[in-house]
Write a protein that holds these residues in place. Structure first.
Motif, mmCIF file in Angstrom:
data_model
loop_
_atom_site.group_PDB
_atom_site.id
_atom_site.type_symbol
_atom_site.label_atom_id
_atom_site.label_comp_id
_atom_site.label_asym_id
_atom_site.label_seq_id
_atom_site.Cartn_x
_atom_site.Cartn_y
_atom_site.Cartn_z
ATOM 1 N N ILE A 152 32.067 33.422 -50.322
ATOM 2 C CA ILE A 152 31.072 33.019 -51.307
ATOM 3 C C ILE A 152 29.695 33.375 -50.758
ATOM 4 C CG2 ILE A 152 30.012 31.077 -52.516
ATOM 5 C CD1 ILE A 152 32.766 29.700 -52.385
ATOM 6 N N ASP A 153 28.901 34.047 -51.571
ATOM 7 C CA ASP A 153 27.547 34.412 -51.167
ATOM 8 C C ASP A 153 26.604 33.297 -51.612
ATOM 9 O OD1 ASP A 153 25.080 35.481 -50.635
ATOM 10 O OD2 ASP A 153 25.495 37.424 -51.562
ATOM 11 N N TYR A 154 26.445 32.307 -50.745
ATOM 12 C CA TYR A 154 25.631 31.142 -51.087
ATOM 13 C C TYR A 154 24.160 31.496 -51.255
ATOM 14 C CZ TYR A 154 29.707 28.283 -50.079
ATOM 15 O OH TYR A 154 30.961 27.710 -50.103
ATOM 16 N N GLN A 155 23.670 32.430 -50.462
ATOM 17 C CA GLN A 155 22.267 32.825 -50.604
ATOM 18 C C GLN A 155 22.013 33.400 -51.989
ATOM 19 O OE1 GLN A 155 19.710 32.258 -48.242
ATOM 20 N NE2 GLN A 155 18.501 32.724 -50.062
ATOM 21 N N LEU A 188 27.411 22.632 -51.535
ATOM 22 C CA LEU A 188 28.584 23.513 -51.485
ATOM 23 C C LEU A 188 28.768 24.120 -50.097
ATOM 24 C CD1 LEU A 188 28.021 25.364 -54.885
ATOM 25 C CD2 LEU A 188 29.640 23.498 -54.429
ATOM 26 N N VAL A 189 27.657 24.591 -49.525
ATOM 27 C CA VAL A 189 27.704 25.192 -48.189
ATOM 28 C C VAL A 189 28.178 24.159 -47.167
ATOM 29 C CG1 VAL A 189 26.339 26.221 -46.333
ATOM 30 C CG2 VAL A 189 25.868 26.827 -48.682
ATOM 31 N N SER A 190 27.638 22.961 -47.253
ATOM 32 C CA SER A 190 27.987 21.915 -46.287
ATOM 33 C C SER A 190 29.467 21.576 -46.351
ATOM 34 C CB SER A 190 27.149 20.658 -46.529
ATOM 35 O OG SER A 190 25.798 20.921 -46.244
ATOM 36 N N GLU A 191 30.007 21.501 -47.551
ATOM 37 C CA GLU A 191 31.434 21.219 -47.698
ATOM 38 C C GLU A 191 32.262 22.341 -47.069
ATOM 39 O OE1 GLU A 191 34.830 20.330 -51.093
ATOM 40 O OE2 GLU A 191 32.765 20.665 -51.721
ATOM 41 N N ASP A 192 31.889 23.576 -47.355
ATOM 42 C CA ASP A 192 32.589 24.730 -46.794
ATOM 43 C C ASP A 192 32.446 24.755 -45.273
ATOM 44 O OD1 ASP A 192 34.025 27.093 -46.655
ATOM 45 O OD2 ASP A 192 32.580 28.277 -47.796
ATOM 46 N N ASN A 205 22.629 26.316 -42.543
ATOM 47 C CA ASN A 205 24.056 26.050 -42.751
ATOM 48 C C ASN A 205 24.794 27.310 -43.194
ATOM 49 O OD1 ASN A 205 23.942 23.378 -41.959
ATOM 50 N ND2 ASN A 205 23.694 22.600 -44.029
ATOM 51 N N ILE A 206 24.138 28.133 -44.001
ATOM 52 C CA ILE A 206 24.743 29.405 -44.412
ATOM 53 C C ILE A 206 24.998 30.267 -43.171
ATOM 54 C CG2 ILE A 206 24.316 31.593 -45.619
ATOM 55 C CD1 ILE A 206 22.833 29.896 -47.786
ATOM 56 N N ARG A 207 24.005 30.343 -42.291
ATOM 57 C CA ARG A 207 24.173 31.141 -41.067
ATOM 58 C C ARG A 207 25.264 30.561 -40.158
ATOM 59 N NH1 ARG A 207 18.523 31.664 -41.650
ATOM 60 N NH2 ARG A 207 18.027 30.008 -40.187
ATOM 61 N N ARG A 208 25.302 29.235 -40.022
ATOM 62 C CA ARG A 208 26.316 28.608 -39.171
ATOM 63 C C ARG A 208 27.718 28.834 -39.751
ATOM 64 N NH1 ARG A 208 27.883 27.269 -34.107
ATOM 65 N NH2 ARG A 208 29.112 25.370 -34.096
ATOM 66 N N LEU A 209 27.847 28.761 -41.066
ATOM 67 C CA LEU A 209 29.133 29.010 -41.695
ATOM 68 C C LEU A 209 29.616 30.420 -41.374
ATOM 69 C CD1 LEU A 209 31.487 28.286 -43.572
ATOM 70 C CD2 LEU A 209 30.027 28.989 -45.492
ATOM 71 N N ARG A 210 28.733 31.396 -41.528
ATOM 72 C CA ARG A 210 29.097 32.783 -41.207
ATOM 73 C C ARG A 210 29.516 32.914 -39.742
ATOM 74 N NH1 ARG A 210 23.873 35.012 -43.889
ATOM 75 N NH2 ARG A 210 24.420 34.896 -46.087
ATOM 76 N N GLU A 211 28.788 32.226 -38.880
ATOM 77 C CA GLU A 211 29.092 32.264 -37.454
ATOM 78 C C GLU A 211 30.492 31.705 -37.179
ATOM 79 O OE1 GLU A 211 27.201 29.358 -34.541
ATOM 80 O OE2 GLU A 211 26.040 31.188 -34.211
ATOM 81 N N LEU A 212 30.804 30.559 -37.757
ATOM 82 C CA LEU A 212 32.122 29.969 -37.535
ATOM 83 C C LEU A 212 33.234 30.798 -38.154
ATOM 84 C CD1 LEU A 212 31.491 26.134 -37.965
ATOM 85 C CD2 LEU A 212 31.814 27.424 -35.853
ATOM 86 N N GLN A 213 32.937 31.459 -39.262
ATOM 87 C CA GLN A 213 33.956 32.277 -39.915
ATOM 88 C C GLN A 213 34.339 33.497 -39.073
ATOM 89 O OE1 GLN A 213 32.056 32.839 -43.731
ATOM 90 N NE2 GLN A 213 33.280 31.234 -44.663
ATOM 91 N N GLU A 214 33.525 33.823 -38.082
ATOM 92 C CA GLU A 214 33.850 34.935 -37.188
ATOM 93 C C GLU A 214 35.000 34.589 -36.247
ATOM 94 O OE1 GLU A 214 30.361 36.140 -35.102
ATOM 95 O OE2 GLU A 214 29.278 36.630 -36.937
ATOM 96 N N TYR A 215 35.289 33.298 -36.091
ATOM 97 C CA TYR A 215 36.313 32.867 -35.154
ATOM 98 C C TYR A 215 37.669 32.732 -35.839
ATOM 99 C CZ TYR A 215 32.395 32.204 -32.169
ATOM 100 O OH TYR A 215 31.266 32.426 -31.430
ATOM 101 N N LYS A 216 38.145 33.865 -36.333
ATOM 102 C CA LYS A 216 39.458 33.907 -36.948
ATOM 103 C C LYS A 216 40.403 34.596 -35.983
ATOM 104 C CE LYS A 216 38.170 36.039 -40.651
ATOM 105 N NZ LYS A 216 38.173 36.646 -41.972
ATOM 106 N N LEU A 217 41.621 34.135 -35.941
ATOM 107 C CA LEU A 217 42.599 34.754 -35.035
ATOM 108 C C LEU A 217 42.882 36.176 -35.446
ATOM 109 C CD1 LEU A 217 45.162 31.900 -34.513
ATOM 110 C CD2 LEU A 217 43.500 32.772 -32.892
#
Length: 134
Positions: free
Chosen positions: A23-26, A54-58, A120-132
């Motif tokens: 989702i492109d929250y920006q 929405l971003v916070s929930e995600d 929060n948008i930036r942090r979400l993107r950062e955490l999404q990088e940690y996929k197996l």
């Protein structure tokens, strides 16, 4: 052999554990602001609040999924990894709070709501990088 099967199972499960929303929250925020006919801080803040909810929930779901994966003793990663992730999240929340206070003091826009959304948008993107498997 058991370890190889365990790693394979974790890699296969990783796609659901680390599901990315894409989702492109920006863009959602930008579109909301663009729909405002007479821009004023209250309307801009309302856009930021609605998107940040929405971003916070995600973000929270993404963090919890990653944390729960790493805290599990039955994977090749130790629970220490989960503790490090938790510490990084606590540090992020403190950093976000202080940075947004700073930005709110020097900004003309309602940075008290825009800043957390952006961070929060930036942090979400950062955490999404940690996929197996990546």
């Amino acid at each position: 052999m058991k370890k190889a099967l365990l790693v394979a199972a974790i890699l296969l499960a990783g796609s659901s554990v680390y599901a990315e929303t894409n989702i492109d929250y920006q863009s959602q925020y930008d579109q909301c602001v663009d729909r405002i006919t007479a821009p004023y801080n209250g309307a801009i803040a309302a856009c930021a609040r609605s998107v940040d909810a929405l971003v916070s929930e995600d973000l929270n779901n993404t963090y919890e999924n990653i944390y729960n994966f790493y805290v599990n003793d039955n994977n090749p990663y130790s629970p220490e990894t989960a503790r490090l992730l938790k510490a990084s999240q606590v540090a992020y929340l403190d950093y976000r709070s202080k940075m947004c206070q700073f930005r709110n003091r020097i900004g003309a826009m309602p940075m008290d709501v825009i800043c957390p959304m952006e961070m929060n948008i930036r942090r979400l993107r950062e955490l999404q990088e940690y996929k197996l498997g990546q």
